[in-house]
Design an enzyme around this catalytic site. Structure first.
Site, PDB file in Angstrom:
ATOM      1  N   ARG A  47      11.886  -0.898  10.660  1.00 62.16           N
ATOM      2  CA  ARG A  47      10.632  -0.386  11.440  1.00 62.16           C
ATOM      3  C   ARG A  47      10.332  -1.475  12.691  1.00 62.16           C
ATOM      4  O   ARG A  47      10.757  -2.672  12.396  1.00 62.16           O
ATOM      5  CB  ARG A  47       9.334  -0.544  10.533  1.00 62.16           C
ATOM      6  CG  ARG A  47       8.896   0.571  10.010  1.00 62.16           C
ATOM      7  CD  ARG A  47       7.780   0.429   9.085  1.00 62.16           C
ATOM      8  NE  ARG A  47       6.223  -0.227   9.734  1.00 62.16           N
ATOM      9  CZ  ARG A  47       5.304  -0.065   9.071  1.00 62.16           C
ATOM     10  NH1 ARG A  47       5.201   0.273   7.834  1.00 62.16           N
ATOM     11  NH2 ARG A  47       4.223  -0.525   9.951  1.00 62.16           N
TER      12      ARG A  47
ATOM     13  N   ARG B 159      -0.399  -7.929  13.715  1.00 63.01           N
ATOM     14  CA  ARG B 159      -1.179  -7.021  12.770  1.00 63.01           C
ATOM     15  C   ARG B 159      -2.063  -7.737  11.718  1.00 63.01           C
ATOM     16  O   ARG B 159      -2.977  -7.012  11.407  1.00 63.01           O
ATOM     17  CB  ARG B 159      -0.101  -6.198  11.894  1.00 63.01           C
ATOM     18  CG  ARG B 159       0.740  -5.095  12.875  1.00 63.01           C
ATOM     19  CD  ARG B 159       2.378  -4.849  12.422  1.00 63.01           C
ATOM     20  NE  ARG B 159       2.131  -3.985  11.346  1.00 63.01           N
ATOM     21  CZ  ARG B 159       3.492  -3.859  10.370  1.00 63.01           C
ATOM     22  NH1 ARG B 159       4.345  -4.608  10.854  1.00 63.01           N
ATOM     23  NH2 ARG B 159       3.206  -3.264   9.594  1.00 63.01           N
TER      24      ARG B 159
ATOM     25  N   LYS C  14       0.705  -1.188  -0.034  1.00 61.70           N
ATOM     26  CA  LYS C  14       0.010   0.012  -0.213  1.00 61.70           C
ATOM     27  C   LYS C  14       0.849   1.299   0.138  1.00 61.70           C
ATOM     28  O   LYS C  14       0.717   2.265  -0.798  1.00 61.70           O
ATOM     29  CB  LYS C  14      -0.825  -0.041   1.198  1.00 61.70           C
ATOM     30  CG  LYS C  14      -1.826  -0.958   1.349  1.00 61.70           C
ATOM     31  CD  LYS C  14      -3.228  -0.707   2.398  1.00 61.70           C
ATOM     32  CE  LYS C  14      -2.403  -0.761   3.778  1.00 61.70           C
ATOM     33  NZ  LYS C  14      -1.813  -1.968   4.263  1.00 61.70           N
TER      34      LYS C  14
HETATM   35  P1  AMP Z   1       0.867   1.153   8.831  1.00 64.04           P
HETATM   36  O1  AMP Z   1       2.090   1.811   8.373  1.00 64.04           O
HETATM   37  O2  AMP Z   1      -0.292   1.511   8.035  1.00 64.04           O
HETATM   38  O3  AMP Z   1       1.211  -0.448   8.643  1.00 64.04           O
HETATM   39  O4  AMP Z   1       0.461   1.420  10.360  1.00 64.04           O
HETATM   40  C1  AMP Z   1       1.469   1.222  11.399  1.00 64.04           C
HETATM   41  C2  AMP Z   1       0.852   1.283  12.755  1.00 64.04           C
HETATM   42  O5  AMP Z   1       0.169   2.380  13.059  1.00 64.04           O
HETATM   43  C3  AMP Z   1      -0.514   0.251  12.925  1.00 64.04           C
HETATM   44  O6  AMP Z   1       0.031  -0.962  13.407  1.00 64.04           O
HETATM   45  C4  AMP Z   1      -1.404   1.025  13.958  1.00 64.04           C
HETATM   46  O7  AMP Z   1      -0.550   0.941  15.364  1.00 64.04           O
HETATM   47  C5  AMP Z   1      -1.062   2.272  13.637  1.00 64.04           C
HETATM   48  N1  AMP Z   1      -2.211   2.919  12.799  1.00 64.04           N
HETATM   49  C6  AMP Z   1      -2.064   3.309  11.476  1.00 64.04           C
HETATM   50  N2  AMP Z   1      -3.053   3.627  10.912  1.00 64.04           N
HETATM   51  C7  AMP Z   1      -4.127   3.301  11.823  1.00 64.04           C
HETATM   52  C8  AMP Z   1      -5.504   3.559  11.944  1.00 64.04           C
HETATM   53  N3  AMP Z   1      -6.062   4.065  10.822  1.00 64.04           N
HETATM   54  N4  AMP Z   1      -6.219   3.326  12.932  1.00 64.04           N
HETATM   55  C9  AMP Z   1      -5.545   2.862  14.071  1.00 64.04           C
HETATM   56  N5  AMP Z   1      -4.204   2.599  14.259  1.00 64.04           N
HETATM   57  C10 AMP Z   1      -3.463   2.775  12.984  1.00 64.04           C
END
Ligand code: AMP
Length: 192
Positions: free
Chosen positions: A135, A146, A15
């Site tokens: 990360r 996740r 994404k």
């Molecule tokens: P990502 O980079 O999209 O994989 O997001 C990394 C982490 O950020 C996730 O595992 C959540 O802890 C937090 N996070 C990102 N987007 C959201 C969202 N829309 N709602 C809640 N937590 C989020």
């Protein structure tokens, strides 16, 4: 042309990478909630510190925090002509709040693009990414959590957008270029 897109798909499905390329192509900002949280964390802001506990465990940051952050971001001038949301909405409640935000601005969603990828392939990609980007949440136990959160909370959103005729599913397995071309072709009818 004003593209207003939501990106869906499991963690590791591409994404972020594809969202950034698509944002460049369409001339709209890519808004990644995960990236905003990570930036706040690296800067040590109160928002970043609040998000850290949840992120490090692979859990969602509370809706109240996330929704307010997105509402603020969508109100900024560069989002007026379109945007790509990467990582939001992440559960059915957030999807409802996004509907309200769009309505308040008088906007409609162009499409919800879902990148489909085999789960073990997604895990492999994230472990590989960990070696490059480092990360904190790209360790195998957190990745597994996740994915569980994705299945339980995020996947139901797909059927919601599907029922509205807004869901576009693209196979995320392939080279970066192949997937980009697939995305552009699949989205074309929604962006004209
Ligand atoms: P990502 O980079 O999209 O994989 O997001 C990394 C982490 O950020 C996730 O595992 C959540 O802890 C937090 N996070 C990102 N987007 C959201 C969202 N829309 N709602 C809640 N937590 C989020």
């Amino acid at each position: 042309m004003s593209a207003r897109l939501v990106l869906l798909g499991p963690p590791g499905s591409g994404k972020g990478t594809q969202g950034a390329l698509l944002a460049d192509f369409l001339g709209v900002p890519e808004i990644s909630t995960g990236a905003i949280f990570r930036k706040n964390l690296s800067e040590g802001t109160p928002l970043g510190l609040e998000a850290q506990t949840y992120m490090s465990q692979g859990h969602l940051v509370p809706d109240s925090v996330t929704n307010a952050m997105v509402a603020d971001r969508l109100s900024q001038p560069d989002a007026a002509d379109g945007f790509i949301l990467d990582g939001y909405p992440r559960n059915v409640e957030q999807a409802g709040v996004l509907d309200q935000m769009l309505a308040e601005h008088g906007w409609t969603l162009s499409a919800a693009l879902e990148l489909d990828l085999d789960e073990e392939l997604a895990v492999k990609r994230m472990l590989h990414r960990a070696e490059i980007e480092g990360r904190a949440d790209d360790t195998e136990p957190v990745i597994r959590e996740r994915l569980t959160v994705y299945h339980q909370q995020t996947e139901p959103i797909s059927s919601l957008y599907k029922a509205r005729g807004d869901l576009v599913v693209v196979d995320g397995d392939g080279t970066l270029e192949q997937v980009t071309e697939r995305i552009k072709a699949a989205l074309a009818p929604y962006l004209s």
